[in-house]
Design an enzyme around this catalytic site. Structure first.
Site, PDB file in Angstrom:
ATOM      1  N   CYS A  85      -5.849   0.906   2.098  1.00 49.55           N
ATOM      2  CA  CYS A  85      -6.938   1.872   2.001  1.00 49.55           C
ATOM      3  C   CYS A  85      -6.957   2.781   3.233  1.00 49.55           C
ATOM      4  CB  CYS A  85      -8.262   1.145   1.784  1.00 49.55           C
ATOM      5  SG  CYS A  85      -9.605   2.210   1.226  1.00 49.55           S
ATOM      6  N   HIS A 194      -7.236  -3.023  -2.631  1.00 50.93           N
ATOM      7  CA  HIS A 194      -7.372  -4.044  -1.587  1.00 50.93           C
ATOM      8  C   HIS A 194      -6.830  -5.404  -2.016  1.00 50.93           C
ATOM      9  CE1 HIS A 194     -10.072  -1.949   1.369  1.00 50.93           C
ATOM     10  NE2 HIS A 194     -10.230  -1.157   0.309  1.00 50.93           N
ATOM     11  N   GLU A 196      -6.247  -7.895  -0.173  1.00 51.09           N
ATOM     12  CA  GLU A 196      -6.862  -8.967   0.619  1.00 51.09           C
ATOM     13  C   GLU A 196      -8.140  -9.491  -0.027  1.00 51.09           C
ATOM     14  OE1 GLU A 196      -9.036  -5.352   2.262  1.00 51.09           O
ATOM     15  OE2 GLU A 196      -7.187  -5.836   1.196  1.00 51.09           O
TER      16      GLU A 196
END
Length: 230
Positions: A85, A194, A196
């Protein structure tokens, strides 16, 4: 393996990235934007957020922070570098990846679970997937629309530098549905969604059809060592 996660003023997802690195079986190493010491890490993650308040352009000021000199040198030497991002925005601003990320087409901040197609499964960060795999990971951005000049876009497509594309709808108007890129060497990858946030059962998107609910982001953090060893 030691994976450095860089925190900038305004970074939001550094702790999440450190946690994902730990879930991937590696040691997260916290790094600070004002430092010049990478502390002998083997790979680097530039996490998401709003570095320096997104002033000027998203990622533009962060791309010139002190530690980025070392990040650029490490990337150019072959160290795996992942930009998520805001980190992807930094990589384009630092010219480690081509093109730019600008305001979403409709001018709105978007938050949704996003399907992606893996276009390159041979990079340092995507070798845990299969070519053409469809994965689902969270997306959250206001300036995630990928743009490039005609020459840049022709080079990106001609040299196979697209790492991920949006499927089942383009959320932000990105050219050619581009959600993520890699460099020619395959050690630098940037993407807007994302990974993660999709590394633990019950805390990520529901992808039960693949029997790995919420885990579609985990291969990005588990398979880095294989690439380095190779």
């Amino acid at each position: 393996m030691r994976v450095g996660v860089v925190t900038f003023p305004g970074t939001l997802d550094d702790r999440d990235a450190q946690r994902a690195v730990r879930f991937g079986g590696h040691e997260p190493v916290a790094l600070w934007h004002g430092d010049h010491d990478l502390r002998r890490v083997d790979a680097l993650v530039l996490p998401g957020g709003f570095s320096y308040g997104d002033y000027l352009r998203s990622g533009a000021i962060a791309a010139h922070s002190p530690i980025m000199r070392e990040v650029i040198a490490a990337a150019e030497s072959g160290m795996p570098v992942l930009g998520i991002c805001n980190g992807f925005q930094m990589l384009t601003e630092a010219r480690l990846l081509p093109g730019a990320l600008v305001r979403n087409e409709k001018g709105l901040f978007i938050r949704r679970d996003q399907k992606l197609r893996v276009e390159r499964a041979d990079t340092a960060w995507t070798n845990g997937y299969g070519q053409g795999d469809t994965i689902t990971i969270p997306l959250k951005n206001g300036e995630g629309r990928f743009v490039a000049t005609e020459d840049q876009l022709a080079r990106i497509e001609g040299e196979g530098l697209v790492a991920f594309r949006y499927v089942d709808g383009n959320p932000n108007g990105a050219l050619n549905d581009i959600a993520g890129l890699t460099n020619e060497r395959g050690n630098v990858v940037g993407l807007m969604p994302h990974p993660e946030h999709a590394v633990e059962l019950g805390f990520g998107p529901d992808t039960d059809e693949r029997m790995r609910s919420g885990l579609d982001g985990l291969p990005m953090f588990t398979n880095i060592l294989e690439r380095i060893a190779a």
